[in-house]
Scaffold this motif. Structure first.
Motif, PDB file in Angstrom:
ATOM      1  N   LYS A  60      -5.587 -31.205  19.475  1.00  0.00           N
ATOM      2  CA  LYS A  60      -4.316 -30.793  18.863  1.00  0.00           C
ATOM      3  C   LYS A  60      -4.174 -29.274  18.875  1.00  0.00           C
ATOM      4  O   LYS A  60      -3.108 -28.746  19.195  1.00  0.00           O
ATOM      5  CB  LYS A  60      -4.222 -31.303  17.427  1.00  0.00           C
ATOM      6  N   ILE A  61      -5.250 -28.593  18.523  1.00  0.00           N
ATOM      7  CA  ILE A  61      -5.223 -27.134  18.517  1.00  0.00           C
ATOM      8  C   ILE A  61      -4.982 -26.613  19.930  1.00  0.00           C
ATOM      9  O   ILE A  61      -4.163 -25.717  20.143  1.00  0.00           O
ATOM     10  CB  ILE A  61      -6.527 -26.563  17.926  1.00  0.00           C
ATOM     11  N   ASP A  62      -5.693 -27.173  20.912  1.00  0.00           N
ATOM     12  CA  ASP A  62      -5.539 -26.724  22.296  1.00  0.00           C
ATOM     13  C   ASP A  62      -4.122 -26.985  22.809  1.00  0.00           C
ATOM     14  O   ASP A  62      -3.554 -26.158  23.533  1.00  0.00           O
ATOM     15  CB  ASP A  62      -6.570 -27.411  23.194  1.00  0.00           C
ATOM     16  N   ALA A  63      -3.534 -28.118  22.442  1.00  0.00           N
ATOM     17  CA  ALA A  63      -2.160 -28.424  22.859  1.00  0.00           C
ATOM     18  C   ALA A  63      -1.179 -27.433  22.235  1.00  0.00           C
ATOM     19  O   ALA A  63      -0.256 -26.953  22.908  1.00  0.00           O
ATOM     20  CB  ALA A  63      -1.799 -29.857  22.469  1.00  0.00           C
ATOM     21  N   THR A  64      -1.403 -27.113  20.984  1.00  0.00           N
ATOM     22  CA  THR A  64      -0.539 -26.139  20.314  1.00  0.00           C
ATOM     23  C   THR A  64      -0.685 -24.766  20.940  1.00  0.00           C
ATOM     24  O   THR A  64       0.309 -24.069  21.177  1.00  0.00           O
ATOM     25  CB  THR A  64      -0.863 -26.076  18.806  1.00  0.00           C
ATOM     26  N   LEU A  65      -1.920 -24.384  21.248  1.00  0.00           N
ATOM     27  CA  LEU A  65      -2.147 -23.102  21.919  1.00  0.00           C
ATOM     28  C   LEU A  65      -1.453 -23.053  23.278  1.00  0.00           C
ATOM     29  O   LEU A  65      -0.836 -22.040  23.625  1.00  0.00           O
ATOM     30  CB  LEU A  65      -3.652 -22.840  22.090  1.00  0.00           C
ATOM     31  N   ALA A  66      -1.542 -24.130  24.028  1.00  0.00           N
ATOM     32  CA  ALA A  66      -0.892 -24.183  25.336  1.00  0.00           C
ATOM     33  C   ALA A  66       0.622 -24.035  25.190  1.00  0.00           C
ATOM     34  O   ALA A  66       1.259 -23.298  25.959  1.00  0.00           O
ATOM     35  CB  ALA A  66      -1.235 -25.486  26.049  1.00  0.00           C
ATOM     36  N   GLU A  67       1.196 -24.714  24.207  1.00  0.00           N
ATOM     37  CA  GLU A  67       2.640 -24.618  23.974  1.00  0.00           C
ATOM     38  C   GLU A  67       3.042 -23.195  23.587  1.00  0.00           C
ATOM     39  O   GLU A  67       4.031 -22.656  24.091  1.00  0.00           O
ATOM     40  CB  GLU A  67       3.049 -25.590  22.873  1.00  0.00           C
ATOM     41  N   LEU A  68       2.253 -22.585  22.710  1.00  0.00           N
ATOM     42  CA  LEU A  68       2.547 -21.209  22.297  1.00  0.00           C
ATOM     43  C   LEU A  68       2.428 -20.241  23.464  1.00  0.00           C
ATOM     44  O   LEU A  68       3.251 -19.328  23.611  1.00  0.00           O
ATOM     45  CB  LEU A  68       1.616 -20.791  21.162  1.00  0.00           C
ATOM     46  N   ARG A  69       1.420 -20.430  24.299  1.00  0.00           N
ATOM     47  CA  ARG A  69       1.248 -19.551  25.473  1.00  0.00           C
ATOM     48  C   ARG A  69       2.401 -19.724  26.457  1.00  0.00           C
ATOM     49  O   ARG A  69       2.857 -18.751  27.073  1.00  0.00           O
ATOM     50  CB  ARG A  69      -0.089 -19.824  26.142  1.00  0.00           C
ATOM     51  N   ASP A  70       2.882 -20.971  26.621  1.00  0.00           N
ATOM     52  CA  ASP A  70       4.035 -21.220  27.487  1.00  0.00           C
ATOM     53  C   ASP A  70       5.270 -20.509  26.948  1.00  0.00           C
ATOM     54  O   ASP A  70       6.034 -19.900  27.703  1.00  0.00           O
ATOM     55  CB  ASP A  70       4.316 -22.720  27.622  1.00  0.00           C
ATOM     56  N   ARG A  71       5.484 -20.601  25.636  1.00  0.00           N
ATOM     57  CA  ARG A  71       6.624 -19.923  25.009  1.00  0.00           C
ATOM     58  C   ARG A  71       6.513 -18.413  25.173  1.00  0.00           C
ATOM     59  O   ARG A  71       7.498 -17.728  25.436  1.00  0.00           O
ATOM     60  CB  ARG A  71       6.726 -20.301  23.537  1.00  0.00           C
ATOM     61  N   GLN A  72       5.288 -17.919  25.019  1.00  0.00           N
ATOM     62  CA  GLN A  72       5.067 -16.463  25.164  1.00  0.00           C
ATOM     63  C   GLN A  72       5.343 -16.031  26.601  1.00  0.00           C
ATOM     64  O   GLN A  72       5.989 -15.010  26.835  1.00  0.00           O
ATOM     65  CB  GLN A  72       3.631 -16.127  24.764  1.00  0.00           C
ATOM     66  N   ALA A  73       4.882 -16.818  27.568  1.00  0.00           N
ATOM     67  CA  ALA A  73       5.105 -16.490  28.979  1.00  0.00           C
ATOM     68  C   ALA A  73       6.600 -16.526  29.305  1.00  0.00           C
ATOM     69  O   ALA A  73       7.113 -15.652  30.021  1.00  0.00           O
ATOM     70  CB  ALA A  73       4.343 -17.451  29.870  1.00  0.00           C
ATOM     71  N   ALA A  74       7.304 -17.527  28.788  1.00  0.00           N
ATOM     72  CA  ALA A  74       8.745 -17.637  29.037  1.00  0.00           C
ATOM     73  C   ALA A  74       9.491 -16.456  28.421  1.00  0.00           C
ATOM     74  O   ALA A  74      10.408 -15.904  29.025  1.00  0.00           O
ATOM     75  CB  ALA A  74       9.275 -18.949  28.483  1.00  0.00           C
ATOM     76  N   LEU A  75       9.071 -16.064  27.230  1.00  0.00           N
ATOM     77  CA  LEU A  75       9.705 -14.936  26.549  1.00  0.00           C
ATOM     78  C   LEU A  75       9.438 -13.645  27.304  1.00  0.00           C
ATOM     79  O   LEU A  75      10.334 -12.824  27.480  1.00  0.00           O
ATOM     80  CB  LEU A  75       9.178 -14.846  25.112  1.00  0.00           C
ATOM     81  N   THR A  76       8.216 -13.481  27.772  1.00  0.00           N
ATOM     82  CA  THR A  76       7.857 -12.278  28.522  1.00  0.00           C
ATOM     83  C   THR A  76       8.613 -12.220  29.849  1.00  0.00           C
ATOM     84  O   THR A  76       9.087 -11.159  30.253  1.00  0.00           O
ATOM     85  CB  THR A  76       6.341 -12.236  28.773  1.00  0.00           C
ATOM     86  N   ALA A  77       8.740 -13.368  30.512  1.00  0.00           N
ATOM     87  CA  ALA A  77       9.443 -13.414  31.797  1.00  0.00           C
ATOM     88  C   ALA A  77      10.932 -13.131  31.610  1.00  0.00           C
ATOM     89  O   ALA A  77      11.569 -12.551  32.499  1.00  0.00           O
ATOM     90  CB  ALA A  77       9.253 -14.775  32.443  1.00  0.00           C
ATOM     91  N   LYS A  78      11.477 -13.539  30.475  1.00  0.00           N
ATOM     92  CA  LYS A  78      12.889 -13.340  30.203  1.00  0.00           C
ATOM     93  C   LYS A  78      13.203 -11.874  29.967  1.00  0.00           C
ATOM     94  O   LYS A  78      14.289 -11.395  30.276  1.00  0.00           O
ATOM     95  CB  LYS A  78      13.301 -14.180  28.984  1.00  0.00           C
ATOM     96  N   ASN A  79      12.231 -11.138  29.425  1.00  0.00           N
ATOM     97  CA  ASN A  79      12.458  -9.712  29.109  1.00  0.00           C
ATOM     98  C   ASN A  79      12.047  -8.887  30.247  1.00  0.00           C
ATOM     99  O   ASN A  79      11.907  -8.354  30.996  1.00  0.00           O
ATOM    100  CB  ASN A  79      11.686  -9.288  27.860  1.00  0.00           C
TER     101      ASN A  79
END
Length: 79
Positions: A60-79
């Motif tokens: 569960k922790i690893d899945a949450t971390l993966a989701e957060l990293r995906d969101r961070q990557a998407a946010l970084t790519a958008k900026n």
């Protein structure tokens, strides 16, 4: 019945907030494994048994971390 403001107010994550949450969750994961293994050694429980019991939580922790990293990557790519 009161509503939780975090669930009712839309909030856009910032890269800094996501990085902080990711770091805290990584630290929690490490502490969970470390503390559990320390207690298991004291109780003389086999490492394999402890890890088998921890595995669902770690997944569960690893899945949450993966989701957060995906969101961070998407946010970084958008900026």
């Amino acid at each position: 019945m009161s509503d939780n403001p975090e669930t009712t107010i839309p909030h856009e994550d910032t890269a800094e907030e996501l990085a902080e949450v990711i770091a805290e969750l990584e630290q929690y994961r490490e502490r969970l494994v470390s503390d559990t293994m320390t207690m298991a050694q004291r109780a003389k429980v086999l490492k394999a048994k402890v890890m088998a019991n921890l595995e669902p939580d770690l997944q569960k922790i690893d899945a949450t971390l993966a989701e957060l990293r995906d969101r961070q990557a998407a946010l970084t790519a958008k900026n």
